[in-house]
Motif scaffolding. Structure first.
Motif, mmCIF file in Angstrom:
data_model
loop_
_atom_site.group_PDB
_atom_site.id
_atom_site.type_symbol
_atom_site.label_atom_id
_atom_site.label_comp_id
_atom_site.label_asym_id
_atom_site.label_seq_id
_atom_site.Cartn_x
_atom_site.Cartn_y
_atom_site.Cartn_z
ATOM 1 N N LEU A 239 2.743 10.611 -9.434
ATOM 2 C CA LEU A 239 2.143 10.614 -10.736
ATOM 3 C C LEU A 239 0.837 11.872 -10.695
ATOM 4 O O LEU A 239 1.018 12.586 -11.420
ATOM 5 C CB LEU A 239 1.524 9.238 -11.197
ATOM 6 C CG LEU A 239 2.695 8.101 -11.824
ATOM 7 C CD1 LEU A 239 1.878 7.008 -12.068
ATOM 8 C CD2 LEU A 239 3.301 8.775 -12.789
ATOM 9 N N ALA A 240 0.525 11.876 -9.643
ATOM 10 C CA ALA A 240 -0.645 12.817 -9.368
ATOM 11 C C ALA A 240 -0.335 14.107 -9.342
ATOM 12 O O ALA A 240 -0.663 15.005 -10.391
ATOM 13 C CB ALA A 240 -1.591 12.466 -8.417
ATOM 14 N N ILE A 241 0.846 14.413 -8.720
ATOM 15 C CA ILE A 241 1.487 15.932 -8.716
ATOM 16 C C ILE A 241 2.150 16.167 -9.913
ATOM 17 O O ILE A 241 2.110 17.146 -10.490
ATOM 18 C CB ILE A 241 2.550 15.784 -7.489
ATOM 19 C CG1 ILE A 241 1.835 15.651 -6.269
ATOM 20 C CG2 ILE A 241 3.257 17.160 -7.636
ATOM 21 C CD1 ILE A 241 2.756 15.640 -5.062
ATOM 22 N N GLY A 242 2.725 15.289 -10.597
ATOM 23 C CA GLY A 242 3.260 15.363 -11.905
ATOM 24 C C GLY A 242 2.390 15.759 -12.942
ATOM 25 O O GLY A 242 2.555 16.852 -13.766
ATOM 26 N N VAL B 179 0.825 -1.189 -0.059
ATOM 27 C CA VAL B 179 -0.120 -0.103 0.122
ATOM 28 C C VAL B 179 0.897 1.335 0.077
ATOM 29 O O VAL B 179 0.821 2.282 -0.637
ATOM 30 C CB VAL B 179 -1.007 -0.070 1.161
ATOM 31 C CG1 VAL B 179 -1.662 1.291 1.553
ATOM 32 C CG2 VAL B 179 -1.994 -1.135 1.290
ATOM 33 N N ALA B 180 2.199 1.076 0.842
ATOM 34 C CA ALA B 180 2.837 2.471 0.765
ATOM 35 C C ALA B 180 3.381 2.839 -0.478
ATOM 36 O O ALA B 180 3.531 3.747 -1.168
ATOM 37 C CB ALA B 180 4.024 2.030 1.916
ATOM 38 N N VAL B 181 3.813 1.653 -1.258
ATOM 39 C CA VAL B 181 4.582 1.680 -2.507
ATOM 40 C C VAL B 181 3.505 2.342 -3.347
ATOM 41 O O VAL B 181 3.787 3.303 -4.250
ATOM 42 C CB VAL B 181 5.173 0.732 -3.145
ATOM 43 C CG1 VAL B 181 5.779 0.489 -4.274
ATOM 44 C CG2 VAL B 181 6.405 0.231 -1.920
ATOM 45 N N VAL B 182 2.283 1.651 -3.607
ATOM 46 C CA VAL B 182 1.397 2.255 -4.519
ATOM 47 C C VAL B 182 0.918 3.788 -4.203
ATOM 48 O O VAL B 182 0.820 4.388 -5.198
ATOM 49 C CB VAL B 182 0.129 1.302 -4.368
ATOM 50 C CG1 VAL B 182 -1.248 1.867 -5.027
ATOM 51 C CG2 VAL B 182 0.384 -0.128 -4.888
ATOM 52 N N LEU B 183 0.857 4.008 -2.840
ATOM 53 C CA LEU B 183 0.487 5.358 -2.585
ATOM 54 C C LEU B 183 1.448 6.460 -3.109
ATOM 55 O O LEU B 183 1.321 7.526 -3.621
ATOM 56 C CB LEU B 183 0.147 5.479 -0.972
ATOM 57 C CG LEU B 183 -1.103 5.000 -0.563
ATOM 58 C CD1 LEU B 183 -1.137 5.056 1.085
ATOM 59 C CD2 LEU B 183 -2.290 5.723 -1.067
ATOM 60 N N VAL B 184 2.828 6.037 -2.743
ATOM 61 C CA VAL B 184 4.072 6.831 -3.052
ATOM 62 C C VAL B 184 3.830 6.979 -4.921
ATOM 63 O O VAL B 184 3.948 8.196 -5.135
ATOM 64 C CB VAL B 184 5.330 6.326 -2.639
ATOM 65 C CG1 VAL B 184 6.372 7.174 -3.220
ATOM 66 C CG2 VAL B 184 5.334 6.801 -1.239
ATOM 67 N N VAL C 269 8.821 3.511 6.049
ATOM 68 C CA VAL C 269 10.082 3.651 5.879
ATOM 69 C C VAL C 269 10.207 3.161 4.335
ATOM 70 O O VAL C 269 11.235 3.718 3.656
ATOM 71 C CB VAL C 269 10.999 2.671 6.644
ATOM 72 C CG1 VAL C 269 12.478 2.784 6.084
ATOM 73 C CG2 VAL C 269 11.079 3.130 8.130
ATOM 74 N N THR C 270 9.474 2.173 3.917
ATOM 75 C CA THR C 270 9.495 1.622 2.325
ATOM 76 C C THR C 270 8.980 2.847 1.606
ATOM 77 O O THR C 270 9.402 3.035 0.583
ATOM 78 C CB THR C 270 8.513 0.440 2.191
ATOM 79 O OG1 THR C 270 9.059 -0.581 3.295
ATOM 80 C CG2 THR C 270 8.484 -0.057 0.826
ATOM 81 N N ALA C 271 8.091 3.477 1.994
ATOM 82 C CA ALA C 271 7.515 4.840 1.302
ATOM 83 C C ALA C 271 8.577 5.603 1.106
ATOM 84 O O ALA C 271 8.814 6.219 0.070
ATOM 85 C CB ALA C 271 6.402 5.410 2.111
ATOM 86 N N GLY C 272 9.452 5.915 2.310
ATOM 87 C CA GLY C 272 10.509 7.057 2.156
ATOM 88 C C GLY C 272 11.514 6.515 1.165
ATOM 89 O O GLY C 272 12.089 7.268 0.503
ATOM 90 N N ALA C 273 11.763 5.147 1.146
ATOM 91 C CA ALA C 273 12.975 4.848 0.551
ATOM 92 C C ALA C 273 12.640 4.843 -1.082
ATOM 93 O O ALA C 273 13.453 5.190 -1.976
ATOM 94 C CB ALA C 273 13.386 3.439 0.954
ATOM 95 N N PHE C 274 11.419 4.309 -1.284
ATOM 96 C CA PHE C 274 10.831 4.297 -2.567
ATOM 97 C C PHE C 274 10.761 5.935 -3.282
ATOM 98 O O PHE C 274 11.161 6.010 -4.450
ATOM 99 C CB PHE C 274 9.515 3.778 -2.774
ATOM 100 C CG PHE C 274 9.376 3.050 -4.081
ATOM 101 C CD1 PHE C 274 10.009 1.888 -4.427
ATOM 102 C CD2 PHE C 274 8.354 3.558 -5.048
ATOM 103 C CE1 PHE C 274 9.698 1.166 -5.629
ATOM 104 C CE2 PHE C 274 8.106 2.941 -6.342
ATOM 105 C CZ PHE C 274 9.030 1.514 -6.560
#
Length: 506
Positions: free
Chosen positions: A20-23, A10-15, A327-332
């Motif tokens: 993509l949304a901001i870009g 979920v974290a990776v998908v959200l990041v 932490v995974t979200a931050g790393a990605f």
């Protein structure tokens, strides 16, 4: 899929979705070539500093430094010190003049300063080489992150990062990714700070136990390398590479072209120093907790993922899984933001000097502007992505160190001499770039080769900055003095432009 990996997925998908949304939202404002290359030079210091922090704090900073500290000890503190102090050198010597040059890319600056297409070509090759060398560990780190967090095959993370970067960079260029990278800096800071606070509370609640192995702890705290003269040389070579390499990294240099003026470039650098200083307080704390709870990771050769695994080791259960997801979200985010910055820098050079010279299908008209940039972005990402899939296990922090050494040995002398010495000539610049590039080329070949030299020969090749940077400077100055009749006639005017504040010129 087991339930314990759901938070990480979920974290990776959200990041990815937020990136993509901001870009995509900012893409609406990217219309001109200047928007894609330098965000039309309208990025203010606060936003630009956050974006620089986002792209500069790569996987080596997020994962690699803590892992190196866990295994090799206090010597590795020179990595965060050098990564931060490099901006002080950049602030004093390069930031404002580089912005006043009016260039889009490093090759633009070199050609404008020296009036030579040959120098431009050499710089273009080196920008692509440094950019690709730096992109390799981003893809490798993304694969390691997803493998450790959710058990995915290592190629999945690299491919996901590659696709997202191509879409984001190709759709909106510099203007779009500026906001993405600014968001990702604050996400990375939060993703390290919040879990660290929780882990420290748990550690204190357990009676603040010390590191597991007392003998290792004593050696771990040594201030200099334990390998005698060779170890001391390696330490100082690392310092030279990180202190001087920052200004030559293509994705860092291009950021200063996006400021409105030279004063804004200097203010941006000051804010960057603060943001990096705050961030780099965190990896040593993770390394200490890793010495307490994660000694098995170092023994198993998994120090690169220590930051990801530590929450589960300290806090088993749902709490640990949620912290691991953060932490995974931050790393990605680290891999996405750094890869995006590098892709923009390399795509800008390829769009001007390679893809911009290709003819359109069925016509004699050449690609130019935005189409050439977008094709350059695809090439900039797919080549290192392919190499990372074919040659895994390069070592995240080590590959980044080589990129810094290459930048320090080539672009650092060119920028400093080009900005501060009127006597630099095109033959001198080319000779210095070749000398520095070949000096670091041996280290790159050694890294990719299964057989490595031992003793001093191996150390000198693997850590070349301490001798390759002086070599490049001596060659660049010596050849320039020998060809002083080739000093560009416009050199005086160009230097006056670089060092005159915009308010005075107005």
């Amino acid at each position: 899929m087991s339930l314990d990996v759901v938070p990480g997925v979920v974290a990776v998908v959200l990041v990815t979705a937020v990136t993509l949304a901001i870009g995509t939202y900012r893409q609406r404002f990217s219309r001109t070539t200047s928007d894609f290359f330098v965000a039309s030079r309208t990025v203010r210091p606060g936003l630009n500093a956050s974006a620089i922090g986002g792209e500069y704090l790569s996987g080596a900073s997020f994962l690699g430094i803590a892992g190196l500290l866990l295994v090799f000890g206090a010597d590795m503190l020179w990595y965060p010190v050098g990564f931060t102090a490099g901006y002080l050198v950049l602030l004093v010597l390069v930031a404002a003049p580089l912005r006043r040059s009016g260039a889009y890319t490093l090759p633009d600056f070199a050609e404008a300063r020296l009036g030579s297409r040959g120098v431009r070509a050499a710089c273009s090759v080196l920008v692509v080489a440094v950019g690709w060398l730096y992109l390799l560990p981003q893809f490798e780190g993304a694969g390691l992150t997803l493998a450790a967090a959710v058990g995915a095959p290592r190629w999945v993370g690299a491919v996901v990062v590659g696709v997202v970067v191509v879409v984001g960079v190709g759709s909106g260029g510099m203007r779009a990714i500026t906001f993405v990278q600014a968001f990702q800096y604050w996400l990375k800071l939060t993703a390290l700070l919040v879990p660290l606070a929780v882990l420290i509370v748990v550690w204190v609640g357990e009676g603040a136990p010390g590191p597991v192995a007392a003998t290792d702890t004593a050696q771990w705290s040594l201030p200099l390398a334990a390998g005698g003269g060779a170890g001391l040389y390696a330490t100082y070579s690392l310092i030279v590479a990180t202190f001087l390499g920052t200004m030559g990294l293509p994705h860092v240099a291009v950021r200063f072209y996006t400021n409105p003026d030279g004063g804004a470039a200097r203010r941006t650098t000051l804010v960057v120093l603060v943001l990096l200083g705050v961030f780099y307080l965190l990896p040593p704390a993770y390394a200490f907790l890793g010495r307490v709870y994660g000694e098995s990771l170092a023994a198993a050769g998994r120090s690169d993922v220590m930051v990801l695994e530590l929450p589960r080791l300290v806090l088993p259960g749902v709490g640990g899984e949620l912290l691991t997801a953060l932490v995974t979200a931050g790393a990605f985010a680290a891999f996405l933001s750094t890869s995006s910055g590098l892709a923009v820098a390399v795509a800008g050079v390829l769009g001007q000097d390679v893809t911009g010279r290709l003819p359109l299908l069925g016509s004699r008209t050449r690609l130019d502007g935005v189409p050439a940039f977008r094709l350059g972005a695809v090439i900039a990402v797919t080549v290192p992505l392919g190499v990372s899939l074919l040659v895994p296990d390069l070592g995240v922090a080590r590959s980044v160190g080589l990129a810094f050494a290459m930048a320090a040995s080539t672009f650092c002398p060119l920028l400093v001499l080009g900005i501060w010495w009127r006597g630099l000539t095109a033959p001198g610049a080319v000779a210095g770039l070749v000398a520095g590039g070949l000096g670091c080329g041996g280290a790159i070949v050694t890294t990719f080769s299964p057989a490595r030299l031992s003793g001093w020969a191996g150390v000198l090749l693997e850590q070349p900055a301490a001798w390759s940077v002086p070599l490049a400077v001596v060659v660049m100055v010596g050849v320039s003095l020998a060809t002083r009749d080739r000093v560009p006639p416009h050199a005086g005017r160009f230097l006056a432009r670089l060092h005159t504040p915009e308010s005075v010129r107005t």
